[in-house]
Design an enzyme around this catalytic site. Structure first.
Site, PDB file in Angstrom:
ATOM      1  N   LYS A 107       0.852  -1.190   0.000  1.00 48.84           N
ATOM      2  CA  LYS A 107       0.000   0.000   0.000  1.00 48.84           C
ATOM      3  C   LYS A 107       0.881   1.232   0.000  1.00 48.84           C
ATOM      4  O   LYS A 107       2.007   1.190   0.509  1.00 48.84           O
ATOM      5  CB  LYS A 107      -0.871   0.015   1.258  1.00 48.84           C
ATOM      6  CG  LYS A 107      -2.079   0.903   1.146  1.00 48.84           C
ATOM      7  CD  LYS A 107      -3.175   0.216   0.371  1.00 48.84           C
ATOM      8  CE  LYS A 107      -4.455   0.988   0.361  1.00 48.84           C
ATOM      9  NZ  LYS A 107      -5.573   0.107   0.035  1.00 48.84           N
TER      10      LYS A 107
HETATM   11  N1  GLU Z   1      -7.105   0.453  -3.205  1.00 51.60           N
HETATM   12  C1  GLU Z   1      -7.920  -0.690  -3.459  1.00 51.60           C
HETATM   13  C2  GLU Z   1      -7.967  -1.605  -2.246  1.00 51.60           C
HETATM   14  O1  GLU Z   1      -7.796  -1.188  -1.142  1.00 51.60           O
HETATM   15  C3  GLU Z   1      -7.526  -1.378  -4.752  1.00 51.60           C
HETATM   16  C4  GLU Z   1      -6.179  -2.002  -4.762  1.00 51.60           C
HETATM   17  C5  GLU Z   1      -5.768  -2.546  -6.132  1.00 51.60           C
HETATM   18  O2  GLU Z   1      -6.574  -2.543  -7.041  1.00 51.60           O
HETATM   19  O3  GLU Z   1      -4.612  -2.966  -6.241  1.00 51.60           O
HETATM   20  O4  GLU Z   1      -8.230  -2.763  -2.358  1.00 51.60           O
END
Ligand code: GLU
Length: 476
Positions: A107
């Site tokens: 993240k």
């Molecule tokens: N930000 C989104 C989540 O928390 C999508 C992550 C992604 O598509 O890699 O799952």
């Protein structure tokens, strides 16, 4: 009880993880290996804006590399901090394992209020941040693939993809370095709606099983169910829109930054959304009662509560007063570990974040595969499928002619059956399948083990088991 005794977001995730692993029989040491975050990179970079140098702080955390690339969004918010990014990266590991997206968890975050900057400034900041991450392979099609999260969207992903391509001019797979891109920059149909669509598919699967409904004291179907949504951003908006327009649910409350709207007859989600776009908030919306202290609406009577905004909104302060028998966590971490204990004891059913909002990363997976295969889904087979369907239609037509008034094809059948699936239909079908199968894997554990009394523990058990299996397969 008060907020002072509330653990941090990362501690909350760890506590929930610990509760689950206590029920597992993992080899010594593996439990800690899975739980800890492998690495967090912090970067401080300067961008010259409005005649002065401004310094920004950003993070990219890699939780687990049991599978690569690692995957997870990049968040833009003033509240971004290392603890939050690490908690979110851990959730990505468990989320990807649960829905069988072949990624580790990661993240990113940038401490910034994007509303304070214009588009050109945001582009400069984003490109600079992307440069810092790409330089260290923290953006890379085979190692680390970001995506949108709170405060970012297609536009930022397009800048990131372009920045990476400029730095890697001979990388034929450059477009796969980030997902959530606009269609014309290598994106996939249905990615923007994906997380909200996933929430809808999750609820549909919940309502397919009378045992699950009974746990929450609910009966029937989604039709007529009273829903309160917190946050009408990308996820909350799409979930509320699909549930009301396609499943007959009534959106009786919408909580936003400036307050909440309540209407027992059900709100017109599209109209509320348009109002927010135009006025920057919900206040003044004509067809509802406005409640200035929006947070209290979380405690209103309803069948389904959908927190789709920030983490920690259901906590030790308000958990006892939450009336909804069913909560679906469209946001990441909206229920703290302490609140989770209280709600579990009250019998509230919680469909956990790592499953409920996995629609986004699932469709990101499809986008990544599309980018690596360099071809749109359905391009090869669509017309061939239509031609085969035409053969069946021709035969049915012969029967229709022969039987005269006694039988005929249903209206619209021809058109519906003839049309081969386009990319959007294939994406929705793949997402529906993923949400059903992963729900079923949680349900199976939930109902078959006496020591598992909630879906969150079931979700952790399924996903940790998968992560552990992949470590074991590597001989670690
Ligand atoms: N930000 C989104 C989540 O928390 C999508 C992550 C992604 O598509 O890699 O799952």
């Amino acid at each position: 009880m008060n907020r002072a005794s509330e653990p941090s977001f990362r501690e909350s995730v760890d506590l929930m993880f610990n509760r689950a692993v206590a029920l597992m029989d993992l080899p010594p040491g593996l439990e800690e290996k899975i739980r800890v975050c492998n690495a967090t990179y912090t970067v401080r970079f300067g961008v010259r804006l409005r005649g002065e140098m401004r310094t920004f702080t950003g993070y990219r955390s890699v939780h687990s590399e049991h599978m690569e690339p690692v995957k997870g969004g990049i968040r833009y918010a003033p509240s971004v901090n290392q603890d939050e990014v690490e908690a979110l990266a851990a959730l990505m590991t468990y989320k990807c394992a649960l829905v069988e997206a072949p990624f580790g968890g990661s993240k990113g975050g940038l401490c910034i209020d994007p509303r304070q900057y214009d588009e050109h400034e945001l582009e400069q900041i984003t490109r600079r941040f992307a440069y810092e991450l790409a330089k260290r392979d923290l953006i890379n099609p085979s190692q680390n693939v970001p995506a949108p999260d709170m405060g970012t969207g297609e536009r930022e992903m397009a800048w990131i993809a372009d920045q990476y391509a400029r730095m890697n001019t001979t990388d034929i797979n450059a477009r796969a370095c980030v997902t959530g891109k606009p269609l014309n920059a290598g994106g996939i149909s249905g990615r923007v709606e994906a997380t909200g669509r996933g929430v809808q598919f999750a609820l549909r699967e919940f309502f397919r099983d009378s045992r699950d409904m009974a746990q929450a004291g609910l009966t029937g179907s989604l039709d007529g169910k009273r829903v309160i949504v917190q946050g009408l951003g990308n996820v909350g908006f799409h979930a509320a829109k699909f549930l009301s327009e396609e499943d007959g649910a009534l959106i009786v409350g919408v909580i936003e930054r400036d307050g909440a709207l309540v209407n027992d007859e059900g709100l017109d989600v599209e109209a509320v959304h348009q109002w927010i776009v135009k006025h920057g908030g919900v206040s003044g919306f004509p067809d509802a009662t406005f409640v200035e202290n929006g947070a209290v609406v979380l405690e209103e009577d309803c069948d389904i509560l959908i927190p789709a905004a920030l983490e920690g909104v259901i906590n030790l302060d308000n958990a006892e007063r939450i009336k909804a028998p069913l909560i679906i966590e469209a946001a990441n971490g909206p229920v703290t570990a302490g609140a989770d204990d209280i709600l579990r004891k009250k019998g509230t059913v919680i469909i956990p974040d790592m499953y409920a909002n996995a629609g986004g990363v699932t469709v990101s997976y499809f986008e990544w595969v599309k980018n690596l295969s360099h071809i749109r889904f359905g391009r090869m087979q669509r017309r061939q499928e239509e031609a085969r369907h035409q053969l069946v239609i021709d035969e049915l037509q012969r029967l229709d002619d022969y039987l005269g008034d006694a039988w005929s094809m249903s209206p619209n059948f021809k058109d519906k059956y003839l049309r081969g699936a386009d990319e959007l239909e294939l994406v929705r079908s793949g997402l529906d399948d993923t949400m059903r199968i992963s729900y079923q894997s949680m349900r199976e554990v939930w109902h078959s083990r006496a020591d598992v009394t909630d879906l969150r523990t079931a979700a952790y058990l399924v996903s940790i088991d998968k992560v552990a299996a992949s470590y074991r397969a590597k001989g670690l």
